[in-house]
Design an enzyme around this catalytic site. Structure first.
Site, PDB file in Angstrom:
ATOM      1  N   TYR A   1       6.528  -6.747  -2.704  1.00 13.34           N
ATOM      2  CA  TYR A   1       6.901  -5.625  -3.503  1.00 13.34           C
ATOM      3  C   TYR A   1       6.613  -4.417  -2.456  1.00 13.34           C
ATOM      4  O   TYR A   1       5.859  -4.159  -1.688  1.00 13.34           O
ATOM      5  CB  TYR A   1       5.698  -5.588  -4.447  1.00 13.34           C
ATOM      6  CG  TYR A   1       5.520  -4.334  -5.371  1.00 13.34           C
ATOM      7  CD1 TYR A   1       6.247  -4.328  -6.418  1.00 13.34           C
ATOM      8  CD2 TYR A   1       4.515  -3.623  -5.350  1.00 13.34           C
ATOM      9  CE1 TYR A   1       6.422  -3.181  -7.152  1.00 13.34           C
ATOM     10  CE2 TYR A   1       4.385  -2.603  -5.988  1.00 13.34           C
ATOM     11  CZ  TYR A   1       5.234  -2.380  -7.239  1.00 13.34           C
ATOM     12  OH  TYR A   1       5.324  -1.293  -7.931  1.00 13.34           O
TER      13      TYR A   1
ATOM     14  N   ASP B   1       6.004  -2.342   5.535  1.00 15.67           N
ATOM     15  CA  ASP B   1       5.244  -1.785   4.468  1.00 15.67           C
ATOM     16  C   ASP B   1       3.874  -2.342   4.465  1.00 15.67           C
ATOM     17  O   ASP B   1       3.618  -3.294   4.295  1.00 15.67           O
ATOM     18  CB  ASP B   1       5.912  -2.283   3.237  1.00 15.67           C
ATOM     19  CG  ASP B   1       5.360  -1.750   1.960  1.00 15.67           C
ATOM     20  OD1 ASP B   1       3.991  -0.992   2.276  1.00 15.67           O
ATOM     21  OD2 ASP B   1       5.695  -1.943   0.938  1.00 15.67           O
TER      22      ASP B   1
ATOM     23  N   LYS C   1      -2.374   3.871  -0.333  1.00 18.25           N
ATOM     24  CA  LYS C   1      -3.877   3.367  -0.654  1.00 18.25           C
ATOM     25  C   LYS C   1      -4.813   3.535   0.342  1.00 18.25           C
ATOM     26  O   LYS C   1      -5.428   4.782   0.003  1.00 18.25           O
ATOM     27  CB  LYS C   1      -3.729   1.687  -0.714  1.00 18.25           C
ATOM     28  CG  LYS C   1      -2.607   1.159  -1.797  1.00 18.25           C
ATOM     29  CD  LYS C   1      -2.503  -0.121  -2.089  1.00 18.25           C
ATOM     30  CE  LYS C   1      -1.489  -0.289  -3.388  1.00 18.25           C
ATOM     31  NZ  LYS C   1      -0.476  -1.145  -3.271  1.00 18.25           N
TER      32      LYS C   1
HETATM   33  C1  LIG Z   1       0.979  -0.890  -4.067  1.00 16.44           C
HETATM   34  C2  LIG Z   1       2.060  -1.014  -2.911  1.00 16.44           C
HETATM   35  C3  LIG Z   1       3.151  -0.294  -3.084  1.00 16.44           C
HETATM   36  C4  LIG Z   1       3.467   0.866  -4.209  1.00 16.44           C
HETATM   37  O1  LIG Z   1       2.615   1.833  -3.673  1.00 16.44           O
HETATM   38  P1  LIG Z   1       2.165   2.948  -5.164  1.00 16.44           P
HETATM   39  O2  LIG Z   1       1.188   3.852  -4.454  1.00 16.44           O
HETATM   40  O3  LIG Z   1       1.704   2.010  -6.209  1.00 16.44           O
HETATM   41  O4  LIG Z   1       3.640   3.427  -5.276  1.00 16.44           O
HETATM   42  C5  LIG Z   1       4.068  -0.299  -1.892  1.00 16.44           C
HETATM   43  N1  LIG Z   1       4.146  -1.651  -1.065  1.00 16.44           N
HETATM   44  C6  LIG Z   1       3.085  -2.370  -1.081  1.00 16.44           C
HETATM   45  C7  LIG Z   1       2.930  -3.294  -0.113  1.00 16.44           C
HETATM   46  C8  LIG Z   1       2.002  -1.962  -1.974  1.00 16.44           C
HETATM   47  O5  LIG Z   1       1.028  -2.995  -2.082  1.00 16.44           O
END
Ligand SMILES: *Cc1c(COP(=O)(O)O)cnc(C)c1O
Length: 430
Positions: A146, A241, A269
């Protein structure tokens, strides 16, 4: 005995009238486990208190950002200090420079970095930048990974999309989705075949080096190395990511642990300390394609917001001062041991995964190395377990396909209480 959640139920009924599904982010609606969500009134340390006054030990930690625990004093104080001088300038401010320098110091692959407002913005910008840099269109991603709700990346996506059983979103044009190639994770053969056939078209490969949005599984030895080699050989941009893993698994994230140097990295995050922040960075020759230096446009009214930068810096300072990653590993190891003990006798039904302060208990014997294997989980048994834990005051993510998170505020008594609750809840669920 079930807890009373009358205030939460009243609030949720009201929320349903005003907000689609009653929530501002889908997985919060508890669709993955049934029932209705509780509303948080306040949170401190590792505990959340709901609108009815029930307390829970929280293993969601706002889905990862709160690595010091809720309401950590150094972070709150830093935000208050910053707020006293203004909430937003839209003019360069010193804290932006400090946070950028800090990210560069902790993550050597990052030569230049730009702040944005969410993880989604970070990954979206990486994809656009990679396309602008290479002049190619094709993106490769992996099943169950994701990367936020970016159009091109909402194909076979994890997290809430997977929990709701709709890993492909309506509203993403088929002609756009065609530019995204999806491969199974940990499959070197599929990787080689795709590069063999379409290597010259691939702008970027985007990957969660440790996938944590379909539960949690790990890259097998040699997999990330192979991906790095293929990207280099074919001139494709490798995007890690690390929105979840960055500043959580180590100072330098998963790339430090596995010793791989990506070309670009997306963050979010933990670097926001609980405020809305993202960032992306990497090779200077790629980053310099961004406006105003280059032709790839990317911007943000609130990007580099002084409160968000202050919160992030304070959180990273505190992690460093408290030798945070070592402490998190110790707590993670203790929780893993305690959960394995609690699960004794059920080994044929469970597969526990952990790295550092992230964990997932799959309701399948495993092994779990990719999405297909994760999906063998007995989600009905997980749902029973989830509610049994909640009624014992333990809040896990309301989906089998999410990871659990520890913070520096989780201590040995919390781990013991969790293991006791898990032993009893597993008896009920299995
Ligand atoms: C949470 C998450 C996102 C998206 O971040 P948001 O701040 O919710 O837009 C993208 N990549 C990973 C791996 C995530 O865990």
């Amino acid at each position: 005995m079930a807890m009373r959640r009358e205030q939460s139920d009243r609030l949720f009924a009201e929320a349903l009238r005003h907000i689609p599904g009653g929530v501002n982010s889908p997985v919060r609606a508890f669709r993955g486990v049934g029932g209705t969500p509780f509303f948080a009134r306040r949170a401190h340390g590792c505990r959340v208190e709901d609108a009815d006054g029930n307390e829970y030990i929280d293993y969601v930690c706002s889905w990862g950002p709160n690595i010091l625990g809720h309401g950590a004093k150094p972070v709150v104080d830093a935000v208050i200090r910053a707020a006293a001088h203004g909430l937003s300038f839209g003019i360069p401010n010193p804290a932006e420079v400090d946070l950028a320098a800090r990210i560069r110091r902790w993550v050597p692959s990052v030569e230049k970095v730009r702040a944005c407002n969410s993880g989604t913005e970070a990954t979206m910008s990486c994809v656009r930048l990679a396309r602008g840099f290479t002049g190619r269109d094709l993106i490769v991603k992996f099943e169950g990974c994701y990367h936020g709700h970016v159009d091109s990346l909402l194909v076979a996506a994890g997290s809430g999309a997977l929990t709701l059983g709709r890993p492909d979103s309506a509203g993403v044009p088929a002609r756009l989705a065609e530019l995204t190639v999806v491969l199974p994770f940990n499959d070197i053969g599929a990787l080689r075949a795709t590069f063999g056939e379409r290597g010259r078209e691939i702008a970027a490969v985007i990957i969660e080096p440790v996938p944590a949005n379909a539960g949690l599984y790990l890259p097998e030895p040699g997999y990330l190395e192979c991906l790095r080699e293929l990207c280099t050989a074919h001139g494709a941009v490798l995007i890690f990511d690390e929105v979840m893993t960055g500043f959580r698994l180590a100072r330098g994230g998963a790339q430090e642990i596995y010793g791989i140097t990506p070309d670009l990295t997306a963050f979010g995050k933990v670097i926001g300390g609980g405020l809305p922040v993202g960032a992306f960075g990497g090779r200077a020759d790629i980053m310099d394609h961004l406006a105003p230096l280059g032709p790839v446009y990317q911007a943000g009214t609130l990007s580099g917001n002084p409160l968000a930068m202050a919160a992030g810096l304070a959180q990273l300072d505190e992690l460093e001062a408290r030798d945070g990653f070592r402490a998190l590993e110790a707590t993670g190891a203790a929780l893993e041991g305690a959960l394995r003990e609690a699960a004794r006798g059920h080994e044929d039904r469970l597969c526990l995964k952990r790295i550092g302060s992230m964990f997932c208990m799959y309701f399948t014997p495993g092994p779990v190395r990719n999405l297909a294997e994760a999906k063998r989980s007995d989600t009905k048994a997980f749902a029973k377990f989830f509610h049994a834990m909640l009624d014992r005051g333990i809040y896990l993510a309301p989906s089998q396909f999410e990871a659990g998170f520890l913070s520096l505020a989780h201590g040995p008594p919390d781990v013991e209480a969790t293991a006791r609750a898990a032993a009893a809840s597993l008896r009920e669920a299995l």
